[in-house]
Design a protein around this motif. Structure first.
Motif, PDB file in Angstrom:
ATOM      1  N   ARG A 482       9.362  -7.510  -1.777  1.00  8.64           N
ATOM      2  CA  ARG A 482       8.177  -6.868  -1.423  1.00  8.64           C
ATOM      3  C   ARG A 482       7.706  -6.987   0.050  1.00  8.64           C
ATOM      4  NH1 ARG A 482       2.822  -7.514  -5.377  1.00  8.64           N
ATOM      5  NH2 ARG A 482       1.486  -6.171  -4.098  1.00  8.64           N
ATOM      6  N   ALA A 483       8.043  -7.880   0.728  1.00 12.91           N
ATOM      7  CA  ALA A 483       7.737  -7.925   2.110  1.00 12.91           C
ATOM      8  C   ALA A 483       8.446  -7.078   2.969  1.00 12.91           C
ATOM      9  CB  ALA A 483       7.863  -9.702   2.364  1.00 12.91           C
ATOM     10  N   GLY A 484       9.784  -7.168   2.467  1.00 12.22           N
ATOM     11  CA  GLY A 484      10.536  -6.003   3.404  1.00 12.22           C
ATOM     12  C   GLY A 484      10.089  -4.604   3.327  1.00 12.22           C
ATOM     13  N   ILE A 485       9.681  -4.251   1.897  1.00 12.75           N
ATOM     14  CA  ILE A 485       9.075  -2.874   1.904  1.00 12.75           C
ATOM     15  C   ILE A 485       7.642  -2.840   2.722  1.00 12.75           C
ATOM     16  CG2 ILE A 485       7.987  -1.287   0.315  1.00 12.75           C
ATOM     17  CD1 ILE A 485       9.907  -2.317  -1.705  1.00 12.75           C
ATOM     18  N   ALA A 486       6.728  -3.950   2.618  1.00 13.53           N
ATOM     19  CA  ALA A 486       5.710  -3.603   3.279  1.00 13.53           C
ATOM     20  C   ALA A 486       5.884  -3.669   5.028  1.00 13.53           C
ATOM     21  CB  ALA A 486       4.789  -4.910   3.114  1.00 13.53           C
ATOM     22  N   ALA A 487       6.944  -4.438   5.281  1.00  7.13           N
ATOM     23  CA  ALA A 487       7.216  -4.312   6.791  1.00  7.13           C
ATOM     24  C   ALA A 487       7.661  -3.136   7.244  1.00  7.13           C
ATOM     25  CB  ALA A 487       8.293  -5.483   6.893  1.00  7.13           C
ATOM     26  N   LEU A 488       8.455  -2.245   6.397  1.00  4.70           N
ATOM     27  CA  LEU A 488       8.922  -0.764   6.790  1.00  4.70           C
ATOM     28  C   LEU A 488       7.772  -0.027   6.774  1.00  4.70           C
ATOM     29  CD1 LEU A 488      11.101   0.948   7.472  1.00  4.70           C
ATOM     30  CD2 LEU A 488      11.769   1.259   5.134  1.00  4.70           C
ATOM     31  N   LEU A 489       7.054  -0.166   5.631  1.00  5.80           N
ATOM     32  CA  LEU A 489       5.581   0.647   5.541  1.00  5.80           C
ATOM     33  C   LEU A 489       4.767   0.385   6.830  1.00  5.80           C
ATOM     34  CD1 LEU A 489       5.236   0.899   1.806  1.00  5.80           C
ATOM     35  CD2 LEU A 489       6.608   2.296   3.016  1.00  5.80           C
ATOM     36  N   GLN A 490       4.637  -0.560   6.965  1.00  4.48           N
ATOM     37  CA  GLN A 490       3.490  -1.050   8.240  1.00  4.48           C
ATOM     38  C   GLN A 490       4.143  -0.237   9.492  1.00  4.48           C
ATOM     39  OE1 GLN A 490       0.745  -2.466   8.090  1.00  4.48           O
ATOM     40  NE2 GLN A 490       0.613  -2.327  10.193  1.00  4.48           N
ATOM     41  N   ASP A 491       5.443  -0.354   9.901  1.00  7.00           N
ATOM     42  CA  ASP A 491       5.994   0.565  10.722  1.00  7.00           C
ATOM     43  C   ASP A 491       6.118   1.756  10.727  1.00  7.00           C
ATOM     44  OD1 ASP A 491       6.624  -2.097  11.933  1.00  7.00           O
ATOM     45  OD2 ASP A 491       8.450  -2.118  11.013  1.00  7.00           O
ATOM     46  N   LEU A 492       5.828   2.464   9.568  1.00 11.29           N
ATOM     47  CA  LEU A 492       5.940   3.801   9.478  1.00 11.29           C
ATOM     48  C   LEU A 492       4.551   4.483   9.379  1.00 11.29           C
ATOM     49  CD1 LEU A 492       8.500   4.390   6.325  1.00 11.29           C
ATOM     50  CD2 LEU A 492       8.827   5.094   8.949  1.00 11.29           C
ATOM     51  N   GLN A 493       3.512   3.532   9.435  1.00 15.72           N
ATOM     52  CA  GLN A 493       2.136   4.176   9.397  1.00 15.72           C
ATOM     53  C   GLN A 493       2.028   4.820  10.562  1.00 15.72           C
ATOM     54  OE1 GLN A 493      -0.603   1.150   8.286  1.00 15.72           O
ATOM     55  NE2 GLN A 493       0.134   0.960   6.167  1.00 15.72           N
ATOM     56  N   ASP A 494       1.311   5.915  10.324  1.00 15.74           N
ATOM     57  CA  ASP A 494       0.947   6.884  11.836  1.00 15.74           C
ATOM     58  C   ASP A 494      -0.297   6.198  12.318  1.00 15.74           C
ATOM     59  OD1 ASP A 494       0.923   8.810  13.737  1.00 15.74           O
ATOM     60  OD2 ASP A 494       0.312  10.324  12.518  1.00 15.74           O
ATOM     61  N   GLY A 495      -0.462   5.372  13.196  1.00 16.25           N
ATOM     62  CA  GLY A 495      -1.778   4.934  13.808  1.00 16.25           C
ATOM     63  C   GLY A 495      -1.850   5.244  15.556  1.00 16.25           C
ATOM     64  N   TYR A 520       5.887  -1.810  -7.301  1.00 20.21           N
ATOM     65  CA  TYR A 520       4.412  -2.571  -7.545  1.00 20.21           C
ATOM     66  C   TYR A 520       3.397  -1.619  -7.393  1.00 20.21           C
ATOM     67  CZ  TYR A 520       4.584  -2.467  -2.477  1.00 20.21           C
ATOM     68  OH  TYR A 520       4.637  -2.234  -1.106  1.00 20.21           O
ATOM     69  N   ASP A 521       2.339  -2.062  -7.771  1.00 28.33           N
ATOM     70  CA  ASP A 521       1.038  -1.128  -8.086  1.00 28.33           C
ATOM     71  C   ASP A 521       0.525  -0.752  -6.662  1.00 28.33           C
ATOM     72  OD1 ASP A 521       1.409  -1.444 -10.641  1.00 28.33           O
ATOM     73  OD2 ASP A 521      -0.238  -2.971 -11.005  1.00 28.33           O
ATOM     74  N   GLY A 522       0.833  -1.491  -5.701  1.00 32.91           N
ATOM     75  CA  GLY A 522       0.172  -1.206  -4.366  1.00 32.91           C
ATOM     76  C   GLY A 522       1.135  -0.404  -3.487  1.00 32.91           C
ATOM     77  N   PHE A 523       2.252   0.134  -4.166  1.00 32.33           N
ATOM     78  CA  PHE A 523       3.147   1.128  -3.262  1.00 32.33           C
ATOM     79  C   PHE A 523       2.552   2.409  -3.107  1.00 32.33           C
ATOM     80  CE2 PHE A 523       6.704   3.951  -3.111  1.00 32.33           C
ATOM     81  CZ  PHE A 523       7.476   3.394  -2.238  1.00 32.33           C
ATOM     82  N   ALA A 549      14.816   2.282  -8.846  1.00 36.30           N
ATOM     83  CA  ALA A 549      13.524   1.574  -8.769  1.00 36.30           C
ATOM     84  C   ALA A 549      13.081   0.829 -10.106  1.00 36.30           C
ATOM     85  CB  ALA A 549      12.481   2.582  -8.390  1.00 36.30           C
ATOM     86  N   ARG A 550      13.026  -0.266 -10.331  1.00 33.76           N
ATOM     87  CA  ARG A 550      12.633  -0.942 -11.476  1.00 33.76           C
ATOM     88  C   ARG A 550      11.285  -1.221 -11.720  1.00 33.76           C
ATOM     89  NH1 ARG A 550      16.963  -3.706  -9.217  1.00 33.76           N
ATOM     90  NH2 ARG A 550      15.384  -5.028  -7.840  1.00 33.76           N
ATOM     91  N   ASP A 551      10.690  -0.155 -12.858  1.00 33.03           N
ATOM     92  CA  ASP A 551       9.397  -0.005 -12.739  1.00 33.03           C
ATOM     93  C   ASP A 551       8.850  -0.685 -14.058  1.00 33.03           C
ATOM     94  OD1 ASP A 551       6.743   0.767 -12.959  1.00 33.03           O
ATOM     95  OD2 ASP A 551       6.882   2.862 -13.499  1.00 33.03           O
ATOM     96  N   ARG A 552       8.106  -1.919 -14.087  1.00 33.56           N
ATOM     97  CA  ARG A 552       8.141  -2.580 -15.202  1.00 33.56           C
ATOM     98  C   ARG A 552       6.360  -2.387 -15.807  1.00 33.56           C
ATOM     99  NH1 ARG A 552      11.270  -5.880 -12.231  1.00 33.56           N
ATOM    100  NH2 ARG A 552      13.168  -6.812 -12.985  1.00 33.56           N
ATOM    101  N   ALA A 553       5.740  -1.786 -14.939  1.00 27.95           N
ATOM    102  CA  ALA A 553       4.550  -1.578 -15.144  1.00 27.95           C
ATOM    103  C   ALA A 553       4.162   0.068 -15.410  1.00 27.95           C
ATOM    104  CB  ALA A 553       3.519  -1.703 -13.915  1.00 27.95           C
ATOM    105  N   GLY A 554       5.139   1.035 -15.486  1.00 32.14           N
ATOM    106  CA  GLY A 554       5.249   2.296 -15.879  1.00 32.14           C
ATOM    107  C   GLY A 554       4.194   3.117 -15.130  1.00 32.14           C
ATOM    108  N   SER A 555       3.989   2.773 -13.834  1.00 35.02           N
ATOM    109  CA  SER A 555       3.121   3.610 -13.029  1.00 35.02           C
ATOM    110  C   SER A 555       3.966   4.538 -12.090  1.00 35.02           C
ATOM    111  CB  SER A 555       2.335   2.811 -12.264  1.00 35.02           C
ATOM    112  OG  SER A 555       3.054   1.777 -11.409  1.00 35.02           O
TER     113      SER A 555
END
Length: 574
Positions: A482-495, A520-523, A549-555
């Motif tokens: 989850r931290a790896g995804i968050a790090a990549l998404l943070q770098d990709l954000q257009d700011g 995860y739900d916050g994705f 992608a392993r979706d355990r919450a069904g979202s």
């Protein structure tokens, strides 16, 4: 009650004495077991038990004797010979060793084919000078010994330290090519070894020498009184011999001090512990192996330049150095025009890439490098080497099995299965992120970058490493947490802070792939603005691909249904 019918008795031939001229009852060559002929009377055939097919497997000796016995039966039935002409039987006067030998020929181990037994014995060969197990096998039984002695390819690897066994091996090897090894004092076996080898010099194809002292290295050529067609030459210096050779200027300048005319056909050269290196006279080398303690990088480069036009395989595994005191305006270069494979493992990254910086070779050459690092940014002061450029696909990831070893692979052809570059960075546990801030090769032409996090969470962002991939089109993140995804998404954000945004350096980035990760739900909240912003910039060419992608919450399905975005869902695991 009727009496049970008596079982037919098998045919038994009676032992007879040999009547042919010159017969000697004690002679092992004329005393054989008279086996029951297969073509005998009907009584014999009716008494045959089918279970014998599963319990008896004839050996080559049995088959040979049986065929000869059958031939005699056919000839006798045709009236061509008399029964007394048979020679296949044991007489009452036969010596016991003949009986035991023939009896042993029916043991299970001796029923295997001769070719199979020879193959088994060949696995006891462990190189010239280490054939004690093979010699012991010849004393197991007479059958094994006869088979082994008649197989010359079991005896053509010969240790010259003890001339008695060496002469025996030379005789048993018949006319096959020879591999010779010497590990004792050469001065102690001269000049006798030269006399022993003289008739066989034309057969020598490989020679290996372990030299305890410098004098052994200097005198071993005296074993050969004329040029020999050696194709593989291996020279090993012990620490003592190396210490004696290093201060010797003549040895240093001419090592490996082998007269080229003595070995004009060498194609593979292996040197372990080398004070210097001069390959004049070895211009036709195709394989070069350098191991142990090696001279400095410039000396190695100058030696490689001599045989650069012929080398196809180069393996360097040892300790070298960089001579900063030379002060050359132009460092030496070696153009290895035919090189197909290169393996390099030296002490530090600085030494390894200093040597690579002196080399040029074809783009088709497969390069394997092992690098030892002891700091977080080991390539910070290393200029990218030109010979490793032109990569189009780049992979970097943790090797779980080897304990945080960082694996790097590079392909010059996007469709190729085998990589052009394979690099293992040993000591990778020091890195906060596998996408390093600096690389020792030019990655500016890379189209596809694959990063395998292996479940490890990066401690820093990807932007510092991705800035070097100016033509990147696809980023594939494998097994991110989850931290790896968050790090990549943070770098990709257009700011507003363009210095930290990947888009500033990777203007051609069109595809983002995430595979083997937990949804995860916050994705959706994190990825939504990135996809919308990038599609606004480059249009519908941009895509986000989610693999396994392993979706355990069904979202995950609702994310695709609710968002008007170019999202591909492949191999979805719920």
């Amino acid at each position: 009650m009727p009496r049970p019918m008596a079982r037919s008795q098998p045919h038994r031939s009676q032992p007879q004495k040999a009547l042919h001229p010159g017969a000697n009852p004690s002679s092992t060559s004329l005393s054989y077991h008279h086996l029951p002929p297969l073509l005998s009377s009907p009584a014999t055939q009716s008494a045959f038990c089918p279970s014998q097919l599963y319990t008896f497997h004839p050996s080559p000796i049995y088959l040979e004797l049986q065929m000869e016995s059958n031939a005699m039966v056919l000839a006798r039935n045709a009236g061509q010979v008399d029964v007394t002409d048979q020679r296949l039987f044991i007489t009452p006067d036969s010596p016991m060793d003949s009986i035991l030998y023939l009896s042993n020929s029916f043991t299970l181990i001796n029923l295997i084919p001769i070719e199979t037994l020879v193959e088994i014995l060949s696995h006891l060969k462990r190189g010239a000078g280490f054939n004690g197990d093979l010699v012991n096998a010849t004393h197991v039984c007479k059958h094994w010994r006869e088979v082994a002695l008649r197989a010359p390819d079991l005896w053509n690897e010969i240790k010259l330290d003890d001339l008695g066994p060496a002469e025996v091996f030379l005789k048993r090897s018949q006319n096959l090519p020879l591999s010779l090894f010497v590990g004792a004092s050469v001065e102690g076996i001269l000049p006798d070894v030269a006399d022993v080898l003289r008739p066989h010099l034309h057969r020598v194809r490989s020679f290996s020498g372990d030299f305890e002292r410098l004098s052994d290295l200097l005198t071993f050529p005296d074993m050969f009184e004329e040029p020999v067609p050696v194709q593989k030459l291996s020279l090993y210096l012990t620490d003592r011999a190396l210490a004696e050779a290093t201060p010797n200027h003549d040895v240093y300048e001419s090592f490996p001090v082998v007269q080229p005319f003595l070995f004009p056909s060498v194609r593979e050269l292996t040197i372990t512990n080398s004070p210097g290196l001069t390959l004049y006279g070895f211009e036709n080398l195709t394989i070069l192996n350098l191991e142990g303690s090696l001279p400095d990088v410039d000396t190695i480069t100058e030696a490689l330049a001599v045989c650069g036009a012929s080398l196809t395989e180069l393996n360097i595994n040892g300790s070298s150095s960089i001579d900063f005191g030379v002060g050359r305006l132009f460092p030496p270069e070696a153009d290895l025009t035919r090189l197909k494979t290169l393996f390099l493992r030296l002490d530090t990254a600085e030494i390894s890439f200093a040597l690579l910086g002196n080399l040029t070779f074809p783009a088709t050459c497969a390069v394997t490098i092992d690098v030892f690092v002891d700091e977080q940014n080991p390539f910070n002061d290393i200029l990218p080497v030109a010979c490793l450029g032109g990569l189009r696909r780049f992979f970097v990831g943790w090797d779980d099995a080897l304990g945080r070893v960082l694996r790097v692979r590079g392909w010059r052809d996007l469709q190729a299965k085998e990589p052009s570059l394979t690099m293992s960075i040993l000591g990778g546990e020091r890195f906060d992120n596998p996408v390093l801030a600096d690389w020792p090769m030019d990655v500016g032409d890379v189209d596809v970058l694959e990063v395998d996090l292996g479940g490890f969470e990066p401690m820093t962002s990807f932007s510092a490493g991705l800035r070097h991939f100016g033509r990147l089109e696809t980023v594939h993140l494998i097994r991110p947490g989850r931290a790896g995804i968050a790090a990549l998404l943070q770098d990709l954000q257009d700011g507003t802070d363009d210095e930290e945004r990947i888009w500033r350096y990777c203007a051609f980035l069109l595809n983002i792939v995430l595979s083997s990760f937990d949804w995860y739900d916050g994705f959706p909240r994190a990825i939504g603005p990135i996809v919308d912003g990038r599609m606004t910039q480059v249009g519908p060419q941009f895509s986000l691909v989610l693999l396994n992608a392993r979706d355990r919450a069904g979202s995950l399905h609702s994310f695709r249904m609710d968002c008007n975005r170019n999202v591909q869902l492949l191999e979805l695991t719920v």
